[in-house]
Design an enzyme around this catalytic site. Structure first.
Site, PDB file in Angstrom:
ATOM      1  N   THR A 293       0.834  -1.211   0.000  1.00  0.00           N
ATOM      2  CA  THR A 293       0.000   0.000   0.000  1.00  0.00           C
ATOM      3  C   THR A 293       0.862   1.251   0.000  1.00  0.00           C
ATOM      4  OG1 THR A 293      -1.867  -1.095   1.088  1.00  0.00           O
ATOM      5  CG2 THR A 293      -1.744   1.300   1.271  1.00  0.00           C
TER       6      THR A 293
ATOM      7  N   GLN B 126      -0.142 -10.236  -5.346  1.00  0.00           N
ATOM      8  CA  GLN B 126      -0.590 -11.633  -5.378  1.00  0.00           C
ATOM      9  C   GLN B 126       0.147 -12.461  -6.424  1.00  0.00           C
ATOM     10  OE1 GLN B 126      -2.349 -12.985  -3.152  1.00  0.00           O
ATOM     11  NE2 GLN B 126      -3.303 -11.243  -2.118  1.00  0.00           N
TER      12      GLN B 126
ATOM     13  N   HIS C  68       4.303 -10.160   3.593  1.00  0.00           N
ATOM     14  CA  HIS C  68       3.494 -11.081   4.404  1.00  0.00           C
ATOM     15  C   HIS C  68       2.590 -11.991   3.576  1.00  0.00           C
ATOM     16  CE1 HIS C  68      -0.573  -9.065   4.388  1.00  0.00           C
ATOM     17  NE2 HIS C  68       0.174  -8.092   3.912  1.00  0.00           N
TER      18      HIS C  68
ATOM     19  N   CYS D 230     -18.160  -4.732   4.569  1.00  0.00           N
ATOM     20  CA  CYS D 230     -19.280  -4.803   5.512  1.00  0.00           C
ATOM     21  C   CYS D 230     -19.269  -3.616   6.468  1.00  0.00           C
ATOM     22  CB  CYS D 230     -19.200  -6.098   6.321  1.00  0.00           C
ATOM     23  SG  CYS D 230     -19.234  -7.587   5.307  1.00  0.00           S
TER      24      CYS D 230
END
Length: 379
Positions: A77, A180, A202, A325
């Site tokens: 990020t 990824q 990580h 959410c």
């Protein structure tokens, strides 16, 4: 529901455990080798600096880069922010994709509040971009094309080589989010023609809080410092280096390169087994290209249920949902929405991602428990 009590982790796209060899490599740099890599006047600093440079070599070997083309950050990020903000200090236009990670999309949203214009390419039902649409989006003021290598939710792999050829045709730099892809699929920064790449430790059994960016040597002058402070990492990422974390990332990259082909073969077999089992559940749909997809992740939707309820029902299995959410609402994944999935189906989707420790037994238990859970929820 279910007869299995074994805890099974199937959320490796979110994070991975630190490999014991990685931890062992890191530990001395917390205690006896605790020097600051910027301390150039004594052996403690020299030892730390040497460790950082060894790690830089290990990272560059994994992605096919030159050692000096690697910059260490706190993660993908931060690397994405350094790259995007660093390329667009003046009014310009950037092309990206609707299915990018939020680290890219939200950074682009913030940049739109200034003078930067963003074009977001659409994708088809398989999650693939249209290369003709990409080329048509290029304008005289375009400064950058930013496309991820592997989608974090569906595993869809974009044709980076072809994209880079379009970028070069128009004399534009190409930035990729390789988070990824790193250590999972074959990715060579130099051969693929990318100019910038961001990634995290990580995701490949390294420590959290450390990552990196690749900057092609010829593109160094294209970037302006986004952060200010010391002159560390060629002035692009100032601040005291996280030496233990960097050492751990280097070791993780070394191990990933060593195991890349074997791990890919193992994941391909596990993914085939998983998806064969899931397809036996009525109303199951696998989202994303069936031919251009990472074997590490499966995004599956189950007609007639809510994915969040399925996740809660699977008490001993850790999977995730690609939706945001809040306390009041559940919104469908922006990735699945861009792929034109109906909202109800997008809300039923879950992400199952595998890693080195995943076994055939884990997959079989997951299939059994997901099958029982879906049946129970539909009742």
């Amino acid at each position: 529901m279910g007869i299995n009590n074994k805890k099974i982790y199937l959320d490796y796209n979110a994070t991975t455990p630190v490999d014991p060899q990685v931890l062992s490599a890191m530990l001395p740099y917390f205690t006896e080798n605790f020097g600051n890599a910027s301390s150039a006047s004594h052996a403690y600093g020299w030892d730390a600096e040497e460790a950082v440079e060894i790690a830089r070599e290990q990272v560059s070997a994994l992605i096919g880069a030159k050692t000096k083309e690697i910059i260490f950050t706190s993660g993908a990020t931060e690397a994405i922010n350094i790259l995007l903000h660093g390329i667009s200090l003046k009014k310009c236009h950037i092309i990206t994709c609707q299915t990018e990670h939020n680290a890219v999309l939200r950074t682009c949203n913030a940049m739109e509040e200034t003078d930067t214009t963003i074009s977001r390419l659409s994708v088809n039902a398989e999650g693939a971009i249209n290369l003709a649409e990409l080329e048509a989006a290029i304008r005289p003021d375009t400064e950058l094309i930013c496309i991820m290598v592997v989608n974090n939710e569906t595993g869809v792999i974009h044709p980076i080589k072809e994209i880079s050829e379009i970028a070069k045709k128009h004399d534009l730099p190409l930035m990729v989010d390789a988070t990824q892809a790193l250590g999972k699929v074959a990715f060579n920064a130099d051969e693929s023609g990318v100019d910038f790449a961001a990634f995290s430790s990580h995701k490949i059994y390294g420590p959290k809080g450390v990552g990196g960016l690749y900057i092609r040597k010829s593109m160094t002058k294209k970037l302006h410092p986004f952060l200010t402070g010391g002159a560390q990492e060629r002035g692009l990422r100032p601040g005291t280096l996280n030496v233990p974390g960097i050492v751990g990332m280097g070791k993780a990259c070394e191990l990933a390169l060593q195991d890349l082909n074997d791990d890919y073969s193992k994941m391909t077999l596990l993914q085939e087994r998983l998806e064969k089992g899931l397809f036996s559940i009525p109303g199951c749909q696998i989202n994303g290209s069936q031919t251009k997809r990472s074997p590490y992740v499966t995004n599956a939707a189950f007609e007639g249920i809510l994915g969040e309820k399925l996740i809660r029902k699977l008490k001993h299995i850790a999977i995730s949902q690609g939706s945001a959410c809040t306390s009041n609402t559940v919104e469908p994944s922006h990735v699945l929405s861009a792929m034109q999935l109906p909202e109800a189906l997008a809300l039923s989707a879950v992400r199952i991602s595998m890693g080195k420790p995943t076994s055939t037994e884990d997959i079989d238990i997951a299939i059994q428990d997901i099958t029982e859970a879906v049946k129970a929820l539909r009742k």
